[in-house]
Design an enzyme around this catalytic site. Structure first.
Site, mmCIF file in Angstrom:
data_model
loop_
_atom_site.group_PDB
_atom_site.id
_atom_site.type_symbol
_atom_site.label_atom_id
_atom_site.label_comp_id
_atom_site.label_asym_id
_atom_site.label_seq_id
_atom_site.Cartn_x
_atom_site.Cartn_y
_atom_site.Cartn_z
ATOM 1 N N ASP A 76 0.374 -8.214 5.405
ATOM 2 C CA ASP A 76 -0.835 -7.398 5.273
ATOM 3 C C ASP A 76 -1.889 -8.261 4.585
ATOM 4 O OD1 ASP A 76 -2.841 -5.588 4.463
ATOM 5 O OD2 ASP A 76 -1.417 -3.926 4.427
ATOM 6 N N TYR B 99 0.851 -1.180 0.000
ATOM 7 C CA TYR B 99 0.000 0.000 0.000
ATOM 8 C C TYR B 99 0.897 1.244 0.000
ATOM 9 C CZ TYR B 99 -2.962 3.645 2.037
ATOM 10 O OH TYR B 99 -3.610 4.823 2.297
ATOM 11 N N LYS C 80 -11.441 -1.443 5.534
ATOM 12 C CA LYS C 80 -11.847 -2.059 4.276
ATOM 13 C C LYS C 80 -12.865 -3.182 4.520
ATOM 14 C CE LYS C 80 -8.652 0.703 2.562
ATOM 15 N NZ LYS C 80 -7.827 1.159 3.666
#
Length: 417
Positions: free
Chosen positions: A198, A133, A223
């Site tokens: 992650d 990310y 999310k």
């Protein structure tokens, strides 16, 4: 009628017996509700709590300062812990198959806490695999917390380790290219260095990194765990020893999760398996159609499935963004509605352009978070957006890869499903 002691014993048996993920998603963190005469979890909004036993309270605070373990007895102060947030932490740990989980105000706060824990031990070096990310990439690269990063590919992890390496960080499927790696092999290469995986894109519905050797499992709970685009949070699932250190950092830095967010996350977990599987079915269908579309040069879709698609267009990706009507052009992902964004402009804009492209994030790449709408309506919107006048023929200088290839140059997973 059972006595309280017998009821507690029965509850203990139910908690230790293995339960399916869908069952855990509904019941974890709620095991004590019936005994309290409750059906829905309560929201505890208190910031502080009365205590007439100051000696006992002092002893509990001393114990927390030593180990970071959750204090026994009644709560003390909202920054030390909250009962509603604790329910979510218990549930997420059960879903990920770890001893504990520690929740934070955002995913970046959670990652920052992990880095601070390792830095406090003199272990500031991080080995990481791109892509990550964009803000995770920036946090590591900019050294904002005093960390130093060595970027490598999965095969180079072992060679990149140093005596002061405190962490290896990966993301699989990766944001935004959906590249996957062998978590078990990477964990083996880490040796005694903790592997942080992650798991935001996959969720525990599709994979549980702790079962493959990761010591730390990171989620941007904003999310899929929340799932409705109305809560911001982060969480680390891990063993109890590391959780204690994370709680101490959270207490000292104040990156706590608000109780209302903890309540919304616990509620979101109950439908997580249903949402992920339904959205994944939509995504697999759309990935197949995109892979066969001459206006699309490349489709990235994970072998493990999921609700995320990345695809590269033959023309100007900005025109596609401007052309959607049902799909929302917005950053973030994992909501019940479908979102599309251009990573090079938004989520990964903060990453150096050469590093971004080197990690496979091309200027023509679009990232699609597929929701729960009817798939025909979604395809109709995408089809219309792809037909907009494409004015960006010179946008990307590198030659387009073979149509329908994944980020590894292999046939798109959608064509094999």
């Amino acid at each position: 009628m059972d006595t309280p002691l017998e009821t507690d014993a029965h509850d203990a048996v139910r908690r230790t017996a293995p339960r399916a993920l869908a069952t855990e998603a509904v019941h974890a963190g709620r095991d004590d509700l019936a005994r309290q005469g409750l059906h829905a979890p309560p929201i505890d909004l208190s910031t502080t709590y009365p205590s007439y036993d100051s000696r006992g309270e002092a002893a509990r605070i001393d114990a927390f300062a030593t180990t970071g373990a959750e204090p026994d007895g009644p709560p003390v102060y909202g920054r030390l812990g909250n009962p509603t947030v604790a329910r979510f932490e218990t549930a997420l740990a059960r879903l990920e198959g770890t001893e504990a989980a520690v929740a934070f105000a955002s995913g970046m706060a959670a990652l920052s806490a992990v880095l601070l824990v390792r830095a406090s031990m003199g272990l500031r070096h991080v080995v990481a695999v791109r892509p990550l990310y964009g803000c995770s990439d920036h946090l590591l690269t900019a050294g904002l917390l005093g960390s130093e990063v060595t970027w490598t590919d999965p095969a180079g992890v072992a060679e990149a380790l140093r005596p002061d390496t405190g962490l290896v960080m990966v993301e699989s499927p990766a944001n935004p290219t959906l590249a996957e790696l062998d978590l078990r092999a990477v964990a083996h290469a880490c040796g005694s260095v903790p592997l942080l995986a992650d798991n935001t894109f996959a969720t525990p519905v599709l994979q549980r990194p702790a079962e493959q050797g990761a010591r730390l499992v990171l989620h941007s709970a904003t999310k899929y765990l929340g799932g409705h685009g109305d809560v911001m949070a982060g969480v680390v699932a891990c063993d109890e020893e590391f959780a204690g250190r994370l709680r101490q950092v959270r207490f000292a830095t104040g990156g706590v999760l608000h109780p209302l967010a903890g309540y919304l996350l616990l509620r979101g977990l109950s439908t997580l398996p249903v949402r992920v599987r339904a959205a994944s079915a939509n995504a697999a269908e759309l990935a197949g159609r995109l892979a066969a579309d001459p206006r699309v040069t490349r489709v990235h879709y994970p072998r493990i499935g999921g609700a995320m698609i990345a695809f590269e267009v033959d023309g100007d990706p900005h025109e596609v963004i401007a052309g959607v009507r049902l799909i929302t052009p917005a950053v973030s992902l994992g909501s019940v509605d479908t979102l599309i964004q251009h990573p090079a402009s938004i989520s990964h804009r903060i990453v150096d352009a050469d590093d971004r492209r080197g990690a496979g994030v091309s200027d023509r790449l679009l990232r699609l978070s597929v929701g729960l709408e009817d798939v025909e309506d979604l395809w109709s919107d995408l089809d219309a957006a792809l037909q907009r006048p494409q004015r960006g023929a010179g946008l990307c200088q590198s030659a387009a890869p073979p149509r329908g290839a994944t980020s590894h140059g292999e046939p798109a997973a959608a064509s094999r499903r």
